[in-house]
Design a protein around this motif. Structure first.
Motif, short mmCIF file in Angstrom:
data_model
loop_
_atom_site.label_atom_id
_atom_site.label_comp_id
_atom_site.label_asym_id
_atom_site.label_seq_id
_atom_site.Cartn_x
_atom_site.Cartn_y
_atom_site.Cartn_z
N VAL A 58 0.83 -1.21 0.00
CA VAL A 58 0.00 0.00 0.00
C VAL A 58 0.87 1.26 0.00
O VAL A 58 0.73 2.13 -0.86
N VAL A 59 1.80 1.36 0.95
CA VAL A 59 2.57 2.59 1.10
C VAL A 59 3.61 2.76 0.01
O VAL A 59 3.72 3.82 -0.61
N ARG A 60 4.39 1.72 -0.25
CA ARG A 60 5.47 1.86 -1.24
C ARG A 60 4.95 2.24 -2.62
O ARG A 60 5.54 3.10 -3.29
N PRO A 61 3.86 1.64 -3.13
CA PRO A 61 3.37 2.08 -4.45
C PRO A 61 3.01 3.58 -4.48
O PRO A 61 3.18 4.23 -5.52
N ILE A 62 2.54 4.11 -3.39
CA ILE A 62 2.22 5.54 -3.36
C ILE A 62 3.51 6.36 -3.42
O ILE A 62 3.61 7.36 -4.15
N LEU A 63 4.51 5.93 -2.67
CA LEU A 63 5.80 6.61 -2.69
C LEU A 63 6.44 6.51 -4.07
O LEU A 63 7.03 7.48 -4.57
N ASP A 64 6.29 5.36 -4.69
CA ASP A 64 6.86 5.17 -6.03
C ASP A 64 6.18 6.08 -7.06
O ASP A 64 6.79 6.40 -8.09
N ALA A 65 4.94 6.46 -6.77
CA ALA A 65 4.22 7.38 -7.65
C ALA A 65 4.58 8.83 -7.35
O ALA A 65 3.90 9.75 -7.83
N LYS A 66 5.65 9.02 -6.53
CA LYS A 66 6.17 10.35 -6.20
C LYS A 66 5.18 11.17 -5.36
O LYS A 66 5.16 12.39 -5.44
N ARG A 67 4.40 10.51 -4.57
CA ARG A 67 3.52 11.20 -3.65
C ARG A 67 4.03 11.01 -2.22
O ARG A 67 4.37 9.90 -1.82
N ARG A 68 4.07 12.10 -1.48
CA ARG A 68 4.49 11.99 -0.08
C ARG A 68 3.32 11.47 0.76
O ARG A 68 2.15 11.69 0.43
N VAL A 69 3.66 10.82 1.87
CA VAL A 69 2.66 10.08 2.64
C VAL A 69 2.70 10.49 4.11
O VAL A 69 3.77 10.72 4.67
N LEU A 70 1.51 10.56 4.71
CA LEU A 70 1.37 10.57 6.17
C LEU A 70 0.75 9.24 6.55
O LEU A 70 -0.41 8.96 6.22
N LEU A 71 1.54 8.39 7.21
CA LEU A 71 1.05 7.10 7.70
C LEU A 71 0.55 7.33 9.12
O LEU A 71 1.33 7.50 10.05
N LEU A 72 -0.77 7.33 9.27
CA LEU A 72 -1.40 7.71 10.53
C LEU A 72 -1.95 6.45 11.20
O LEU A 72 -2.92 5.85 10.71
N VAL A 73 -1.32 6.05 12.31
CA VAL A 73 -1.70 4.81 13.00
C VAL A 73 -2.44 5.18 14.29
O VAL A 73 -1.85 5.71 15.24
N LEU A 130 6.08 17.50 8.69
CA LEU A 130 5.03 17.33 7.69
C LEU A 130 5.23 18.25 6.49
O LEU A 130 4.83 17.91 5.37
N ALA A 131 5.85 19.39 6.72
CA ALA A 131 6.08 20.33 5.62
C ALA A 131 7.38 20.06 4.87
O ALA A 131 7.60 20.63 3.80
N ASP A 132 8.23 19.20 5.40
CA ASP A 132 9.55 18.96 4.82
C ASP A 132 9.44 18.12 3.54
O ASP A 132 9.04 16.95 3.58
N PRO A 133 9.79 18.67 2.39
CA PRO A 133 9.68 17.89 1.13
C PRO A 133 10.66 16.73 1.06
O PRO A 133 10.46 15.81 0.25
N LYS A 134 11.69 16.75 1.90
CA LYS A 134 12.66 15.66 1.88
C LYS A 134 12.16 14.42 2.62
O LYS A 134 12.69 13.33 2.42
N LEU A 135 11.16 14.60 3.44
CA LEU A 135 10.59 13.46 4.17
C LEU A 135 9.48 12.85 3.32
O LEU A 135 8.37 13.37 3.23
N ARG A 136 9.82 11.76 2.65
CA ARG A 136 8.84 11.10 1.80
C ARG A 136 7.67 10.58 2.62
O ARG A 136 6.52 10.56 2.17
N LEU A 137 7.96 10.12 3.82
CA LEU A 137 6.92 9.54 4.67
C LEU A 137 7.10 10.01 6.10
O LEU A 137 8.19 9.95 6.65
N VAL A 138 6.02 10.51 6.67
CA VAL A 138 5.96 10.78 8.10
C VAL A 138 4.92 9.83 8.68
O VAL A 138 3.77 9.80 8.22
N HIS A 167 -2.08 19.74 8.70
CA HIS A 167 -0.77 20.07 8.11
C HIS A 167 -0.37 19.05 7.04
O HIS A 167 0.81 19.02 6.64
N ALA A 168 -1.32 18.24 6.57
CA ALA A 168 -0.96 17.17 5.65
C ALA A 168 -1.70 17.24 4.33
O ALA A 168 -1.85 16.23 3.64
N HIS A 169 -2.15 18.43 3.93
CA HIS A 169 -2.96 18.53 2.72
C HIS A 169 -2.18 18.21 1.45
O HIS A 169 -2.79 17.94 0.41
N ASP A 170 -0.85 18.26 1.51
CA ASP A 170 -0.08 17.91 0.31
C ASP A 170 0.44 16.48 0.38
O ASP A 170 1.31 16.10 -0.40
N ARG A 171 -0.08 15.70 1.29
CA ARG A 171 0.33 14.30 1.42
C ARG A 171 -0.89 13.38 1.24
O ARG A 171 -2.03 13.78 1.51
#
Length: 885
Positions: A472-487, A585-593, A628-632
Motif C-alpha cells: 500500500v505505502v510503497r506504491p504511493i511513494l513510487d508514484a512520487k507522492r508523499r505520505v502521512l502514515l497515521l496509526v 510534515l512540511a519537509d519535502p525531503k521526508l517522503r513519509l511521516v 498540516h498534511a494537505h499535500d500528502r
C-alpha cells in the motif's frame, strides 16, 4: 351653582394631566380651578414634576377664599369646585388660570397629551372610557409621539395596551404576549387587578390584532391563570385539535380544563393557533437563555394535564417530556413485537414509531432518539436473510469491514443502554439477538483465522499488517507522492466508521481500490501493540517497542522517513502539535511521516470507549495532523482493534501465563477459545490460545481489551485519504457510500450472494458484498421518464450547458428519491445512484439548480442537513407533467 349631576369627580390622573399643562405657563400667585365635584380622595399634596401641588376641594366661594389665604409660598394650588363663574365672582376668578374654572374634557386631555390637532372619529366613537383610560394611565414620560396630526384608534389602543401590560408596542403580537405571561409575572398580576371592563376592552382589541393566541392568553389572565397561558395553550392544542378523536375521556378533560380558561372553550381553529404559538415560543426559548424557564413551563403543562386527567393525550405532544417517554415506551413495545415476530408489518411499525419519536422537539437535545435509531438499524440487520458463512478468511475480513463493523458500532450504543428500565429491557432483548448472530460470525472468523495461521499459505489478495508498507505505502511513494502514515492505536472497524465520516466532513476524499468497497487488514497475533504495530513498521512479523519500530520502518523503506510517537506529538502551551511535527510534515525531503495516535488505546485502560464517539473532536491529534498534511496522501489505519468491557457479562478465566485476551497453550482451548499456531503468532513460541468470544478475559477488569481473535480485534480498518483529487493514487478512486443499506434506511431483504473465487494477481481479493437493493434495470418511475422527455426540462438542460447533469445521473437520483417516497438520506441517494460519497453534495446542488424553475424548491434539504425532500406535486406542476395517477 352648577348642576352636580353634570360635574364629574376628578381623578388624580386627570388632575395631574391638567396641572402639568398649567404649570408650564403658570404665573406667580395663580391657581388652577377645575370644574369638578368638591371631592378628593387622593393625597392632598402631589409632586408634579418636582413642584409641590396642593389640591383642595372647595364646595363654596368661602372655602375657595380660605384656601387662597392658607396657600403656602412654596406650593401651587389646585381648586376643585362645582361652583359656576357667577357664583365665584370676578374677584375669585381673577386668581384663576384662564380667569375661569377649567372643565374636565377627557378627549381634550388626550389631544393635549398626544400633541395632535385632530382625533380619528373611530377613536372618539369608542366612548369616553378610552379617553379616561388614556388619561388615567398616562406614563410618567408621556405618551409616545406619533407621525402626523391625527390620533388614530389603533395608535391609542396600542399605546394604552403596551402601557397596561408594561411591554413595548412591538411586543403586542401573539409571541410577545405569550412571552409576557411567563417572563413578567409581576406585571401579569398587576394587570389582572385592573377593572374588568378595561381588561375586556384591551383583550378584545388584542384578539382582533394579534389573533387567537392573544385572546386566550388574556382569557387565562382574566381567569387568574395568566402565567399558565403557554402550558394551557399546549394542552388546548392536544384537547381541541381537529385530529383528536372525540371520546368520553377527552370530553371530560375539556370540561375540567374549561374553568382554567374562564368558563369558555376554544374552537378547534383557536386551539390550533394558540397551541402552535405556544409551541413556537418553546422552540425559540429552548436553545436560549430561557431554557430553565422552558423546563418549568413544560413541567407545569404536564402537571395541569394530570390534574384534568388528560395524561393519555400527552403522547401526541411534540414538546412535553412525558410525550418523549411515552413515545419511547411505544417504540420499545413495537421493538419487542418485531423481535418476537419479524414480519413486514411489525418492522414497519417500528420504523413508524422511530419517526414519531424523532418528531419530538426534545429528541434532538439528547441521545435517546439516536440510540433508538441504532436499535432500528440492528433490527433491520436482523431482519435480513443470514448470508452464507464465509468460505475464505478474506471473505470474513471483508464482511467485518463492510457489514459487521457497522453492526458493532450500533451494538455498542445499544449495550450502553437507556436509563428507563422499560426501554432498557427491550434493548437488552435486541442486544442478545444481535450478539448471538455476531458470535456466530466471530466463531467462523476465528476458525478460518486459525486454519490460515497454521497453514501459513500465501495471502493472495488479502492484506496482512506486515504487508501494508510493501503493498500500500510503497506504491504511493513510487508514484512520487508523499505520505502521512497515521496509526490510531487500538482503532477497531466500528470506531473507524465514525472517525472517517468525521474526517470526510472536513473535505478529505476517501479512496478505495478501483472505487469499490473498503478493505481491511489482518492483524498479527496476538492482537497486541508490541506485536502488530511492530510488525506493521517492520514489514514482517516481529515484536518490539518504539525503538524497534523506528529501526524497522527505516530498514523497510530506507531514508526520508520519520516515525513520531505520543511524546513527539506533545507541545507546550498554546500549540496542539510540537513545532518539529509541523516542520516534518512540511519537509519535502521526508517522503513519509508516520505518526502514532494513542487516544483510543489509552481509553481502554480506564475511560468509556463503548460510549465515546470517535471523531476528530475526540481524537484531536488526527485533526491536528491532517491540518498540516494537505499535500500528502494519508494512509489511516490501526495496529489492532478492541472490544469493550461488558460488565457482569464478562467471564474471568484463570491465566497463569498471558495477557487480558491471550494465554499460553499449556492447557487445551475451552469454550469460546481456539488454538493458534504458526509463524504469524509472535508469542508463546508460535503457539497460543486466543478467545474469539468477546465476553472472555484473563486479567483484571479494564474499560476495554485487545489481544484476542474476535473480528473486532483482528481486523484493521484501512483508509486512504486525499485532500486534492480522487485520482491522486493510481488504482484507487473515490469511494462509494460505505455504510450498508440497512444502516441508511428501511430496505427489502437482500438476496443471498454466492461467494466469488479469488482472482490470482489482484491487489485485493474480490469478495461478495451484499449490495443495497435497487430498482430493476430500466425500471424508472413514470414521473422521471416524463420529466426527461419534457420540453421544459430539455430547455433547462440546454440552458445550463456543461454545468448540467447528464440525463442518466438525473434519472438515477430522482428514481431513488421517488422510490423512497420523496424523502431519503443524502447517503442513501448517493448509494442508490452509484455516486461517490464525496461528490454527492455537489451533485445535489447541480440537480437542485436544474429542477428549480423560477426558484421554486422542487428539491430541498431538511434542516437536519442529511435528508433530501422531493416535492413531486411541484415537480409535475413546474414541468407540466400532469397530476399523479
Amino acid at each position: 351653582m352648577t348642576d352636580t349631576r353634570a360635574v364629574p369627580v376628578a381623578t388624580e390622573a386627570q388632575v395631574r394631566r391638567l396641572a402639568q399643562d398649567w404649570l408650564r405657563r403658570a404665573r406667580d400667585g395663580q391657581v388652577l380651578a377645575i370644574q369638578a365635584r368638591p371631592v378628593w380622595n387622593a393625597p392632598d399634596l402631589l409632586d408634579i414634576g418636582g413642584q409641590p401641588v396642593r389640591v383642595v376641594a372647595c364646595p363654596s366661594p368661602l372655602a375657595m377664599r380660605a384656601a387662597l389665604v392658607d396657600q403656602k409660598p412654596d406650593e401651587r394650588l389646585v381648586i376643585l369646585t362645582d361652583c359656576d363663574e357667577d357664583t365665584l365672582g370676578v374677584g375669585l376668578l381673577a386668581h384663576c388660570a384662564k380667569l375661569r374654572p377649567v372643565s374636565i374634557e377627557p378627549w381634550e386631555l388626550v389631544r393635549a397629551q398626544f400633541a395632535v390637532a385632530d382625533l380619528d372619529p373611530a377613536l372618539v366613537k369608542e366612548g369616553t372610557w378610552l379617553a379616561e383610560a388614556l388619561v388615567e394611565h398616562t406614563p410618567d414620560q408621556g405618551w409616545p409621539p406619533i407621525t402626523g396630526s391625527v390620533l388614530t384608534r389603533g395608535h391609542a389602543m396600542r399605546s394604552l395596551s403596551a402601557t397596561l401590560l408594561n411591554v413595548s408596542g412591538g411586543d403586542l403580537d401573539s409571541a410577545g404576549i405569550l412571552d409576557w405571561t411567563v417572563n413578567k409575572s409581576v406585571d401579569v398580576v398587576q394587570y389582572a387587578a385592573l377593572p374588568a371592563w378595561l381588561r375586556v376592552s384591551v383583550a378584545t382589541w388584542l384578539a382582533d390584532t394579534a389573533g387567537a393566541p392573544a385572546r386566550w392568553a388574556m382569557a387565562c389572565v382574566d381567569a387568574g391563570n395568566g402565567t399558565d397561558a403557554i402550558p394551557l395553550g399546549l394542552l388546548a392544542r392536544l384537547l381541541w385539535a381537529p385530529d383528536v378523536p372525540l371520546s368520553t375521556a377527552v370530553t371530560a378533560a375539556r370540561a375540567r380544563l374549561e374553568h382554567l380558561l374562564g368558563g369558555t372553550q376554544p374552537s378547534s381553529a383557536d386551539a390550533v393557533a394558540w397551541g402552535e404559538a405556544a409551541q413556537a415560543w418553546v422552540e425559540r426559548a429552548v436553545d436560549g437563555p430561557d431554557r430553565q424557564l422552558v423546563v418549568r413551563v413544560l413541567a407545569r403543562a404536564e402537571e395541569i394535564a394530570r390534574a384534568v386527567q388528560a395524561e393519555a393525550l400527552l403522547v401526541r405532544s411534540d414538546l412535553l417530556p412525558a410525550a418523549l417517554n411515552a413515545r419511547l415506551h411505544d417504540f420499545a413495545d413495537k421493538l419487542r413485537a418485531a423481535l418476537a415476530k419479524p414480519q413486514p408489518a411489525a418492522l414497519a411499525a417500528v420504523e413508524d414509531a422511530l419517526r414519531t419519536l424523532r418528531r419530538h422537539r426534545l429528541a434532538a437535545t439528547g441521545d435517546r432518539a439516536t440510540l433508538a435509531e441504532m436499535a432500528v438499524r440492528l433490527l433491520r440487520w436482523l431482519a435480513m436473510p443470514e448470508p452464507p458463512q464465509p468460505v475464505t478468511l478474506a471473505e470474513a475480513v471483508a464482511r467485518q469491514v463492510t457489514e459487521h463493523g457497522w453492526v458493532d458500532r450500533a451494538r455498542l450504543d445499544v449495550w450502553a443502554g437507556d436509563p428507563d428500565p422499560y426501554v432498557a429491557s427491550a434493548y437488552q432483548n435486541l442486544h442478545a439477538a444481535v450478539d448471538a448472530r455476531r458470535a456466530a460470525h466471530d466463531q467462523r472468523f476465528a476458525t478460518l483465522l486459525s486454519a490460515a495461521t497454521v497453514a501459513d499459505t500465501a495471502p493472495g489478495g488479502m492484506l496482512r499488517v506486515e504487508d501494508v508498507l510493501a503493498r500500500v505505502v510503497r506504491p504511493i511513494l513510487d508514484a512520487k507522492r508523499r505520505v502521512l502514515l497515521l496509526v490510531v492505536d487500538g482503532m477497531s472497524v466500528s470506531a473507524s466508521t465514525e472517525l472517517v465520516q468525521s474526517v470526510a466532513e472536513q473535505g478529505w476524499v476517501e479512496l478505495t481500490p478501483g472505487g469499490g468497497p473498503r478493505v481491511g487488514v489482518l492483524a498479527a497475533l496476538p492482537t497486541l501493540t508490541q506485536v502488530s504495530r511492530a510488525s506493521l513498521f517492520a514489514g514482517r512479523i516481529t515484536v518490539g517497542q518504539q525503538a524497534e519500530e523506528r529501526d524497522g520502518l527505516a530498514a523497510a523503506l530506507g531514508s526520508g522517513v520519520r516515525l513520531l510517537h505520543k511524546a513527539d506529538l506533545r507541545a507546550g502551551s498554546g500549540a496542539s502539535l510540537d513545532r518539529n511535527v509541523v516542520d516534518a510534515l512540511a519537509d519535502p525531503k521526508l517522503r513519509l511521516v508516520a505518526a502514532v495516535v494513542n487516544t483510543i488505546d489509552d481509553a481502554l485502560e480506564s475511560s468509556e470507549p463503548g460510549i465515546t464517539e470517535w471523531t476528530t473532536q475526540t481524537v484531536r491529534a488526527v485533526r491536528d495532523l491532517l491540518a498540516h498534511a494537505h499535500d500528502r496522501i494519508v494512509v489511516l489505519l490501526s495496529d489492532h482493534g478492541h472490544i469493550v468491557d461488558r460488565g457482569p457479562e464478562m467471564q474471568l478465566r484463570s491465566n497463569p501465563t498471558g495477557g487480558s485476551r491471550w494465554r499460553s497453550a499449556d492447557t487445551p482451548a475451552g469454550e469460546g477459545e481456539l488454538l493458534f499456531e504458526g509463524p504469524r503468532v509472535a508469542f508463546g513460541g508460535g503457539r497460543v490460545v486466543l478467545p474469539w468470544r468477546e465476553t472472555v478475559r484473563y486479567a483484571p477488569r479494564k474499560a476495554g481489551y485487545h489481544g484476542g481473535a474476535s473480528a473486532a480485534e483482528a481486523v484493521i480498518p484501512l483508509t486512504i485519504l486525499s485532500a486534492t483529487a480522487e485520482d491522486a493514487v493510481p488504482g484507487w478512486e473515490g469511494a462509494p457510500v460505505a455504510s450498508p443499506a440497512w444502516w441508511r434506511g428501511p430496505v427489502a431483504p437482500a438476496p443471498e450472494v454466492a461467494a466469488v473465487p479469488t482472482t490470482p494477481g489482484t491487489l485485493f481479493e474480490s469478495v461478495p458484498v451484499s449490495p443495497a437493493p435497487t430498482a430493476a434495470a430500466g425500471a424508472v418511475p413514470a414521473v422521471v421518464s416524463a420529466l426527461l422527455d419534457s420540453d421544459i426540462y430539455q430547455k433547462r438542460h440546454k440552458l445550463l450547458g456543461r454545468s448540467s447533469l447528464p440525463d442518466d445521473r438525473v434519472s438515477a437520483l430522482l428514481s431513488a428519491l421517488v422510490d423512497a417516497g420523496g424523502r431519503a438520506r443524502v447517503e442513501t441517494v448517493a448509494a442508490e445512484a452509484g455516486i461517490p460519497a464525496h461528490r454527492i453534495n455537489l451533485t445535489i446542488t447541480a440537480l437542485r439548480r436544474l429542477l428549480q424553475v423560477e426558484g421554486y424548491p422542487v428539491l430541498d434539504i431538511d434542516p437536519d442537513g442529511q435528508t433530501l425532500v422531493l416535492d413531486e406535486r411541484l415537480l409535475r406542476e413546474q414541468f407540466q407533467l400532469g397530476s399523479a395517477p
